[in-house]
Design an enzyme around this catalytic site. Structure first.
Site, PDB file in Angstrom:
ATOM      1  N   ASP A   1     103.792  60.662  49.838  1.00 26.63           N
ATOM      2  CA  ASP A   1     102.754  61.263  49.003  1.00 26.63           C
ATOM      3  C   ASP A   1     103.244  61.319  47.562  1.00 26.63           C
ATOM      4  O   ASP A   1     104.402  61.679  47.300  1.00 26.63           O
ATOM      5  CB  ASP A   1     102.444  62.689  49.463  1.00 26.63           C
ATOM      6  CG  ASP A   1     101.748  62.740  50.814  1.00 26.63           C
ATOM      7  OD1 ASP A   1     101.509  61.665  51.404  1.00 26.63           O
ATOM      8  OD2 ASP A   1     101.461  63.857  51.285  1.00 26.63           O
TER       9      ASP A   1
ATOM     10  N   HIS B   1      95.244  60.260  48.036  1.00 23.00           N
ATOM     11  CA  HIS B   1      95.727  61.640  48.166  1.00 23.00           C
ATOM     12  C   HIS B   1      94.785  62.576  47.406  1.00 23.00           C
ATOM     13  O   HIS B   1      95.178  63.655  46.973  1.00 23.00           O
ATOM     14  CB  HIS B   1      97.152  61.749  47.627  1.00 23.00           C
ATOM     15  CG  HIS B   1      97.888  62.983  48.069  1.00 23.00           C
ATOM     16  ND1 HIS B   1      97.729  63.555  49.308  1.00 23.00           N
ATOM     17  CD2 HIS B   1      98.795  63.763  47.427  1.00 23.00           C
ATOM     18  CE1 HIS B   1      98.508  64.617  49.418  1.00 23.00           C
ATOM     19  NE2 HIS B   1      99.151  64.770  48.280  1.00 23.00           N
TER      20      HIS B   1
ATOM     21  N   HIS C   1     107.905  62.233  50.473  1.00 20.50           N
ATOM     22  CA  HIS C   1     107.271  62.332  49.164  1.00 20.50           C
ATOM     23  C   HIS C   1     107.987  61.473  48.134  1.00 20.50           C
ATOM     24  O   HIS C   1     109.200  61.259  48.233  1.00 20.50           O
ATOM     25  CB  HIS C   1     107.263  63.791  48.678  1.00 20.50           C
ATOM     26  CG  HIS C   1     106.416  64.683  49.534  1.00 20.50           C
ATOM     27  ND1 HIS C   1     106.880  65.221  50.716  1.00 20.50           N
ATOM     28  CD2 HIS C   1     105.135  65.099  49.398  1.00 20.50           C
ATOM     29  CE1 HIS C   1     105.926  65.942  51.271  1.00 20.50           C
ATOM     30  NE2 HIS C   1     104.862  65.881  50.499  1.00 20.50           N
TER      31      HIS C   1
END
Length: 267
Positions: A62, A114, A208
């Site tokens: 992400d 996202h 991430h």
């Protein structure tokens, strides 16, 4: 000829209790109809993993802010010959960092959405949820040159209403089964241990590439090496989904206690 019927009081009582129980059960099912698993065929499901016997996992990253972590992570993937991974990028970040988005695309990795603003969609109106998803779709499509089909909602926050709207916009909502916890900066060794101890066939692994995840780039080579030594191959989320039917989890009403652990962070 006279007919006599003998009524057994105990049997009548049992029948009455049975009828009452059936009526009560029916009432409960009706009242809780919106709290039944999203895995039912007529409802969209959030995808946490894919049941398969094949040793395949999806590495997912992400990104919603910063510019110092994404490129080292791309380099780590390249150096370790991982050609398939999925990046969920926010549209605000994508617009600010189109060159990094292009590097992700050029490397052959999958782009997912996202969202637009990084906020909990369950607190938004239907109209705002739709606007957030559509705005993100337009920007990410323009920047990347690819129209995303997958969305990981900010903070992993969703309910049946969000799922329904995302489904109407032709998106699959993607969660994860293994959280690396890299967003908590627990250290390289602990990130590696968490992933390796939890990974399983069909797993979606959450990591991430935003600036605050300072250990991901160092943990990644070890994760790749250890999973490979166990026979795992790396695929995109869409490739994983194509393996078989996906698995869903119960999404309760927000007014009820939620069995889903929401992933709350500021990435």
């Amino acid at each position: 000829m006279n007919m006599f019927y003998v009524i057994n009081g105990k049997k009548v009582k049992r029948y009455m209790l049975l009828i009452v129980a059936l009526l009560f059960a029916g009432g409960v099912v009706y009242a809780e109809r919106d709290n039944i698993s999203v895995f039912s065929p007529e409802q969209p499901a959030a995808i946490y993993s894919v049941p398969t016997d094949k040793k395949v996992v999806a590495l997912t990253f992400d990104i919603s802010w910063g510019d110092t972590r994404a490129e080292p992570i791309l380099q780590a993937l390249k150096e370790n010959n991982v050609t398939q991974a999925t990046f969920f990028v926010s549209s605000v970040w994508s617009k600010s960092h189109p060159e990094i988005v292009q590097k992700i695309v050029e490397a052959g990795y999958e782009i997912g959405s996202h969202g637009h603003k990084h906020e909990n969609y369950t607190k938004l109106s239907d109209e705002d949820i739709r606007s957030q998803i559509q705005t993100a779709h337009a920007i990410i499509s323009e920047v990347s040159g690819k129209a995303p089909e997958l969305i990981r909602l900010p903070n992993g926050d969703f309910d049946k209403r969000v799922l329904r709207i995302a489904g109407e916009l032709n998106y699959k909502v993607i969660q994860w089964d293994t959280d690396s916890m890299d967003w908590m900066n627990i250290g390289t060794d602990k990130i590696v241990e968490r992933v390796i101890s939890r990974a399983h066939p069909g797993d979606i692994i959450l990591m991430h590439a935003s600036d605050a995840a300072i250990h991901t780039q160092d943990a990644l080579p070890h994760i790749i090496s250890k999973l490979r030594s166990q026979g795992y191959e790396f695929v995109t989320v869409n490739q994983l989904i194509s393996q078989t039917e996906v698995s869903g989890k119960v999404v309760p009403d927000k007014s009820a206690a939620s069995p889903i652990e929401l992933h709350q962070h500021s990435f």
